[in-house]
Each structure stands twice: as structure tokens, then as C-alpha cells.
Design an enzyme around this catalytic site. Structure first.
Site, short mmCIF file in Angstrom:
data_model
loop_
_atom_site.label_atom_id
_atom_site.label_comp_id
_atom_site.label_asym_id
_atom_site.label_seq_id
_atom_site.Cartn_x
_atom_site.Cartn_y
_atom_site.Cartn_z
N ASP A 47 -10.21 1.78 7.43
CA ASP A 47 -10.11 3.15 6.92
C ASP A 47 -11.07 4.07 7.67
O ASP A 47 -10.71 5.19 8.05
CB ASP A 47 -10.44 3.20 5.42
CG ASP A 47 -9.37 2.57 4.56
OD1 ASP A 47 -8.18 2.64 4.92
OD2 ASP A 47 -9.72 2.02 3.50
N GLU A 107 0.84 -1.19 0.00
CA GLU A 107 0.00 0.00 0.00
C GLU A 107 0.88 1.25 0.00
O GLU A 107 1.82 1.35 0.78
CB GLU A 107 -0.92 0.02 1.23
CG GLU A 107 -1.95 -1.08 1.21
CD GLU A 107 -3.16 -0.80 2.11
OE1 GLU A 107 -3.26 0.32 2.64
OE2 GLU A 107 -3.99 -1.70 2.24
N HIS A 153 -5.20 0.44 -2.48
CA HIS A 153 -5.68 -0.88 -2.08
C HIS A 153 -5.19 -1.87 -3.13
O HIS A 153 -5.87 -2.09 -4.13
CB HIS A 153 -7.22 -0.90 -2.01
CG HIS A 153 -7.80 -0.29 -0.78
ND1 HIS A 153 -9.15 -0.24 -0.52
CD2 HIS A 153 -7.20 0.30 0.29
CE1 HIS A 153 -9.36 0.34 0.66
NE2 HIS A 153 -8.18 0.69 1.16
N HIS A 178 -4.20 6.76 -0.48
CA HIS A 178 -3.52 5.48 -0.29
C HIS A 178 -4.08 4.49 -1.29
O HIS A 178 -5.12 4.73 -1.91
CB HIS A 178 -3.65 4.98 1.16
CG HIS A 178 -4.97 4.42 1.54
ND1 HIS A 178 -6.07 5.20 1.84
CD2 HIS A 178 -5.39 3.14 1.70
CE1 HIS A 178 -7.09 4.44 2.18
NE2 HIS A 178 -6.70 3.17 2.08
#
Lengths: 93, 156
Positions: free
Chosen positions: B99, B27, B88, B86
Site C-alpha cells: 500500500d 479485496e 483487507h 479498499h
């Protein structure tokens, strides 16, 4: 006066002010002064035992307050105190 | 449809995409800055290191020092720290419970779904007053996007 930098997500509780100046010489007292001035921010910083919440870090200059041996650092006029929220996440699977 | 909007130039968005592909299968994470003069507009992306102590394929964490520097950058350059991005890897661009648990008010949270060398989807989310995520429409300011997947729109 020491300068406290308020993290962007908490500025909704400080009338969008990014900075708070405190005359206190002790870090926690300075943050408590901020909380007294902007009461709505208090629950985001302190728990019910009046301790800093676990997801909130405080830096004095570039030093992590929690990692410092001397907890009663004396704040100077040019000291910058940063309140830093934990930033994390992920897919979780 | 959500009223929340986020505007970005496709070149700026590409910086996030490139970082997500570079860091895959882990990630990636970073900040973005901009202004809110006429809606929320992203003008700069700042990738930072994922410092999560654990499986970085499923989790990210940002170093507090990087966060402090991001706030300083915003103040010194008279821009707003608008949010966090970010990726996934191998998962959809839908916020997880993790999250949500970590989310802060005000910030926009951009999530990139990345499969190896391909960005499958990009979404953005913002907490509402009830503490739930609301989808935020991403508009591309140059209107020359080849994206146009689920959550994109190239018309402001």
C-alpha cells in the site's frame, strides 16, 4: 488548444490547477510543455532518461496512448489528454 | 494524536462497508469525493471493479479508465477526488508495504478490515511530506454511529 487533465495528487505541483492548455500537436511535447511550465511536476512524470514513468499512463480521449500504433497523434483543439497514476495496493501477505 | 481529519456521514461509510462485504473474500476498491471547505468531508462513494490480474484476495488494482472517469466526475461536479478505499479481507486495517509503495500524495486511503460478513475496523491514512503514512481520524458527521472501534470517533 488541447487540454491536459492533471491528476489530483499532482496538483500540489501545479498551484492546484486541474487543467493545462497546450498548443503543441504532439502528445509528449504537450506533456513536456506542462513540465516546463510547472517544473516540480517533471520528476513525477518523466524518469532520468526523459521517458514517461512506468506508473504513469496517458490517455488521449478514451484511448491508452501506449497502446496506440500511431505515436505521433496530432492533438486537436478539442483533444483531452489525461495523465493517470497507477492505483493499486493490498495486504501483500 | 493525528491532526489529520476526515469527515463522513455514517450512511456514506456504510456504502463502503457494504461493498467490502459483497466482494469478500476478495479485496474491494473505489473512490470517494467531497470537499475541503471546512476540513475534508466525503460526500460520495464510488465503488469500482478490482482489475488486478492475480490473487484479488491480497491485491487490488483500479482500471485507468475508471480513474480517468473519477477525475472527470470531480471536475464536472465541482467536487474533489479525495481518495481511495479498499478492503483487507481477513487482515487488519493497517496499510501494507505494498500500500505504501503505491500511495500518492494528497489522497486519503481508507482501509476496511473485513471478516466474512463483519467489518472489524476502518482506518484512514495520508502520506506526509516524508513519504510515510499518518493515521487520519474518521469523524462521523451524524454522530449516531455504532462504530467506535479503534480509529473511529463520533465527536467532531
Amino acid at each position: 488548444m488541447a487540454r491536459i487533465i492533471i491528476p489530483t495528487p499532482l496538483r500540489k505541483f501545479t498551484k492546484d490547477e486541474s487543467t493545462f492548455f497546450s498548443s503543441k500537436k504532439n502528445v509528449l511535447e504537450a506533456i513536456e510543455e506542462l513540465s516546463s511550465f510547472y517544473p516540480e511536476i517533471k520528476n513525477n512524470l518523466f524518469d532520468e532518461d526523459n521517458k514517461l514513468r512506468s506508473f504513469v499512463k496517458v490517455f488521449v480521449g478514451d484511448k491508452d496512448y501506449n497502446s496506440l500504433q500511431e505515436k505521433d497523434i496530432e492533438l486537436q483543439d478539442d483533444t483531452v489528454v489525461s495523465i493517470i497514476p497507477a492505483i493499486a495496493g493490498g495486504t501483500g501477505k | 494524536m493525528s491532526d489529520l481529519k476526515l469527515k463522513i456521514h455514517s450512511k456514506t461509510l456504510k456504502e463502503m462497508e457494504s461493498h467490502a462485504k459483497l466482494i469478500f473474500p476478495y479485496e474491494c476498491c473505489g473512490f470517494f469525493f467531497g470537499n475541503e471547505a471546512n476540513g475534508r468531508l466525503i460526500t460520495r462513494v464510488l465503488p469500482v471493479q478490482n482489475v488486478k490480474n492475480g490473487d484479488q484476495r491480497r491485491r487490488f488494482e483500479i482500471d485507468p479508465v475508471d480513474y480517468m472517469k473519477a477525475e472527470q466526475h470531480a471536475l464536472e461536479n465541482n467536487v474533489k477526488l479525495l481518495g481511495i478505499f479498499h478492503s483487507h479481507p481477513l487482515h487488519k486495517a493497517i496499510p501494507s508495504q505494498h500500500d505504501l509503495k503505491q500511495a500518492l500524495p494528497y489522497f486519503s486511503y481508507i482501509i476496511l478490515s473485513v471478516y466474512s460478513n463483519s467489518i472489524e475496523d476502518i482506518t484512514s491514512w495520508r502520506l506526509n511530506d516524508e513519504g510515510a503514512f499518518e493515521n487520519e481520524i474518521i469523524y462521523l458527521t451524524d454522530k449516531k454511529s455504532s462504530y467506535g472501534k479503534n480509529h473511529y470517533s463520533n465527536t467532531a
